[in-house]
Design a protein around this motif. Structure first.
Motif, mmCIF file in Angstrom:
data_model
loop_
_atom_site.group_PDB
_atom_site.id
_atom_site.type_symbol
_atom_site.label_atom_id
_atom_site.label_comp_id
_atom_site.label_asym_id
_atom_site.label_seq_id
_atom_site.Cartn_x
_atom_site.Cartn_y
_atom_site.Cartn_z
ATOM 1 N N TYR A 58 11.517 6.758 -3.523
ATOM 2 C CA TYR A 58 12.239 6.090 -2.049
ATOM 3 C C TYR A 58 12.865 5.141 -3.118
ATOM 4 C CZ TYR A 58 14.813 3.829 1.402
ATOM 5 O OH TYR A 58 15.646 3.256 2.164
ATOM 6 N N TYR A 59 12.517 4.443 -3.735
ATOM 7 C CA TYR A 59 13.516 2.526 -4.053
ATOM 8 C C TYR A 59 13.652 3.674 -5.673
ATOM 9 C CZ TYR A 59 11.988 0.006 -0.970
ATOM 10 O OH TYR A 59 11.852 -0.652 0.397
ATOM 11 N N PHE A 75 4.869 -3.765 -2.993
ATOM 12 C CA PHE A 75 3.975 -3.938 -1.537
ATOM 13 C C PHE A 75 3.888 -3.021 -0.201
ATOM 14 C CE2 PHE A 75 4.895 -6.254 2.330
ATOM 15 C CZ PHE A 75 3.398 -6.583 3.114
ATOM 16 N N LEU A 76 5.262 -2.410 0.153
ATOM 17 C CA LEU A 76 4.660 -0.834 0.547
ATOM 18 C C LEU A 76 4.454 0.030 0.134
ATOM 19 C CD1 LEU A 76 9.460 -1.662 1.754
ATOM 20 C CD2 LEU A 76 7.452 -2.065 2.745
ATOM 21 N N THR A 77 3.996 0.594 -0.803
ATOM 22 C CA THR A 77 3.567 1.319 -1.577
ATOM 23 C C THR A 77 2.060 0.457 -0.725
ATOM 24 O OG1 THR A 77 4.976 1.892 -3.164
ATOM 25 C CG2 THR A 77 2.551 2.975 -3.273
ATOM 26 N N LEU A 78 1.287 -0.317 -0.837
ATOM 27 C CA LEU A 78 0.568 -1.411 -1.034
ATOM 28 C C LEU A 78 0.154 -0.454 0.771
ATOM 29 C CD1 LEU A 78 0.182 -3.956 -3.413
ATOM 30 C CD2 LEU A 78 -1.334 -1.448 -3.091
ATOM 31 N N VAL A 79 0.914 -1.097 1.544
ATOM 32 C CA VAL A 79 1.313 -0.956 3.188
ATOM 33 C C VAL A 79 0.783 0.199 3.695
ATOM 34 C CG1 VAL A 79 2.070 -1.664 5.456
ATOM 35 C CG2 VAL A 79 2.147 -2.815 3.085
ATOM 36 N N ALA A 80 1.665 1.436 2.924
ATOM 37 C CA ALA A 80 1.479 2.885 3.504
ATOM 38 C C ALA A 80 0.227 2.559 2.761
ATOM 39 C CB ALA A 80 2.763 3.619 2.999
ATOM 40 N N VAL A 81 -0.083 2.645 2.380
ATOM 41 C CA VAL A 81 -1.850 3.198 1.828
ATOM 42 C C VAL A 81 -2.519 2.847 2.370
ATOM 43 C CG1 VAL A 81 -3.432 3.527 0.044
ATOM 44 C CG2 VAL A 81 -0.777 3.866 -0.682
ATOM 45 N N ALA A 82 -2.466 1.114 2.982
ATOM 46 C CA ALA A 82 -3.319 1.152 3.687
ATOM 47 C C ALA A 82 -3.556 1.963 5.401
ATOM 48 C CB ALA A 82 -3.900 -0.763 3.717
ATOM 49 N N GLY A 83 -1.979 1.634 5.596
ATOM 50 C CA GLY A 83 -2.587 2.568 7.267
ATOM 51 C C GLY A 83 -2.701 3.687 7.214
ATOM 52 N N CYS A 84 -2.525 4.170 5.617
ATOM 53 C CA CYS A 84 -2.559 6.147 5.854
ATOM 54 C C CYS A 84 -4.384 6.308 5.833
ATOM 55 C CB CYS A 84 -2.148 6.453 4.475
ATOM 56 S SG CYS A 84 -0.085 7.022 5.047
ATOM 57 N N VAL A 141 11.315 -4.536 -6.861
ATOM 58 C CA VAL A 141 10.260 -3.675 -7.631
ATOM 59 C C VAL A 141 9.101 -4.525 -6.712
ATOM 60 C CG1 VAL A 141 9.165 -3.912 -9.915
ATOM 61 C CG2 VAL A 141 11.526 -3.834 -9.544
ATOM 62 N N LEU A 142 9.115 -5.362 -6.637
ATOM 63 C CA LEU A 142 8.177 -6.143 -5.797
ATOM 64 C C LEU A 142 7.806 -6.017 -4.254
ATOM 65 C CD1 LEU A 142 8.115 -9.847 -6.624
ATOM 66 C CD2 LEU A 142 6.666 -8.125 -7.385
ATOM 67 N N LEU A 143 8.810 -5.387 -4.065
ATOM 68 C CA LEU A 143 9.193 -4.824 -2.064
ATOM 69 C C LEU A 143 8.929 -3.946 -2.654
ATOM 70 C CD1 LEU A 143 9.989 -5.838 0.391
ATOM 71 C CD2 LEU A 143 11.936 -4.882 0.585
ATOM 72 N N ALA A 144 8.899 -2.744 -3.266
ATOM 73 C CA ALA A 144 8.197 -1.398 -3.679
ATOM 74 C C ALA A 144 7.072 -1.094 -3.656
ATOM 75 C CB ALA A 144 8.823 -0.701 -4.992
#
Length: 84
Positions: free
Chosen positions: A37-38, A61-70, A56-59
């Motif tokens: 997406y990014y 961070f959001l990857t880690l948050v999405a993996v944790a959510g999953c 880059v940092l936001l991407a």
């Protein structure tokens, strides 16, 4: 409003994959979807770009948050499946 929907799209896609698949291999979806997406924003495939270098940092961070959510969704389904 449209920007927020595009911003949340890879995260929602990741959670939907976890809800539907309910297997640990579904963690691949956020690892691929969020950076893709990014990358699309960065190279002008969709949206209006990424702005300064903080994306880059936001991407990441959001990857880690999405993996944790999953992982939470999959873990809850597995825990509920074990209950008698």
């Amino acid at each position: 409003m449209e920007a927020a929907a595009l911003f949340l799209a890879p995260f929602v896609l990741s959670l939907l994959a976890a809800l539907v698949v309910r297997r640990w291999w579904a963690l691949i979806v956020p690892v691929v979807a969020v950076p893709l997406y990014y990358s699309g924003l960065r190279y002008g495939w969709w949206g209006g770009g990424v702005g300064d270098g903080a994306w880059v940092l936001l991407a990441a961070f959001l990857t880690l948050v999405a993996v944790a959510g999953c992982a939470v969704v999959i873990g809850l389904f597995r825990l509920l499946a074990r209950r008698p």
